[in-house]
Design an enzyme around this catalytic site. Structure first.
Site, mmCIF file in Angstrom:
data_model
loop_
_atom_site.group_PDB
_atom_site.id
_atom_site.type_symbol
_atom_site.label_atom_id
_atom_site.label_comp_id
_atom_site.label_asym_id
_atom_site.label_seq_id
_atom_site.Cartn_x
_atom_site.Cartn_y
_atom_site.Cartn_z
ATOM 1 C CG ASP A 1 -1.721 1.207 1.398
ATOM 2 O OD1 ASP A 1 -2.430 1.560 0.437
ATOM 3 O OD2 ASP A 1 -1.663 1.822 2.476
ATOM 4 C CG ASP B 1 -1.426 7.812 0.504
ATOM 5 O OD1 ASP B 1 -0.638 8.764 0.579
ATOM 6 O OD2 ASP B 1 -2.061 7.532 -0.533
ATOM 7 C CB THR C 1 -2.228 3.247 -3.973
ATOM 8 O OG1 THR C 1 -2.843 4.339 -3.282
ATOM 9 C CG2 THR C 1 -2.127 3.597 -5.449
ATOM 10 C CB SER C 2 -7.434 3.139 -2.111
ATOM 11 O OG SER C 2 -7.523 1.826 -1.612
ATOM 12 C CE LYS D 1 -5.309 -1.501 -1.376
ATOM 13 N NZ LYS D 1 -4.203 -0.719 -0.769
ATOM 14 C CG ASP E 1 -1.949 2.292 6.526
ATOM 15 O OD1 ASP E 1 -2.564 3.280 6.966
ATOM 16 O OD2 ASP E 1 -1.959 1.973 5.321
#
Length: 216
Positions: free
Chosen positions: A11, A13, A106-107, A137, A162
């Protein structure tokens, strides 16, 4: 504990970089522009979700596309303002990995992810972003796509996350999960290994296999 893997999926951020200052600044402004009260906005989970999902929770469907474009513009424009920085251990760990054996999943949109990563000098060979997926996700699609892009067996991949949604995504993809307590307490993170951040890990390559272990 030692974890062996063909490929590592990160991931961004909260895992490689922290953008909390920028996120707070931009999303607070965005919420104000769209007339969303602080009370209502405070009940929405931002971390680990796409902007489209967040906007859909807060706004009528016909407004969502415009609102998503607006928050992307705000966040990209805010990158030079110093709200993004590397988290401990990021460069050391990535620098120890063989080329083509890791990806960022990443989102964030590709445009935003590339802006944040470029700002801190991280240039992944493979990047899976919100633009590339149909289901974000905690659906397994993002991490399965990351494994496919690297030509790796999902069962031999390790996910670094995270956020609870990201960890659920990794587990649903059949991958080993490593959680970092950079944005959530350990009690909220269900993973095979939980550490403070990437600086708590060491990596070595043995006979072509990446071996990850927690530092003493």
């Amino acid at each position: 504990m030692k974890i062996r893997a063909q490929a590592l999926l990160f991931d961004n951020d909260g895992t490689l970089v922290s953008s909390l200052e920028s996120v707070h600044r931009c999303w607070t402004r965005w919420a104000g522009e769209y007339g969303i009260t602080a009370e209502r906005f405070g009940k929405v989970e931002l971390h680990g979700r796409t902007a489209a999902e967040v906007a859909a929770d807060l706004l009528p469907a016909h407004v969502v596309p415009e609102a998503v474009a607006r928050i992307e513009d705000l966040e990209v424009e805010d990158v030079p303002n110093g709200g993004v920085h590397l988290l401990p251990g990021t460069l050391d760990l990535l620098g120890a990995l063989p080329s083509g054996r890791w990806a960022v999943v990443t989102s964030a949109t590709r445009r935003l992810a590339e802006a944040r990563l470029a700002a801190v000098g991280v240039l992944p060979g493979t990047l899976i972003a919100a633009d590339d997926i149909t289901r974000g996700k905690p659906d397994p699609e993002p991490y399965l796509l990351g494994a496919r892009a690297l030509g790796a067996d999902p069962a031999a991949c390790v996910v670094f996350e995270d956020a609870p949604a990201g960890l659920r995504s990794g587990r649903a993809a059949g991958m080993t999960t490593v959680a970092l307590t950079t944005t959530h307490p350990a009690a909220e993170l269900d993973a095979d290994l939980v550490v403070e951040d990437l600086s708590a890990l060491s990596v070595q390559v043995i006979d072509g296999v990446v071996e990850i272990s927690a530092r003493d």
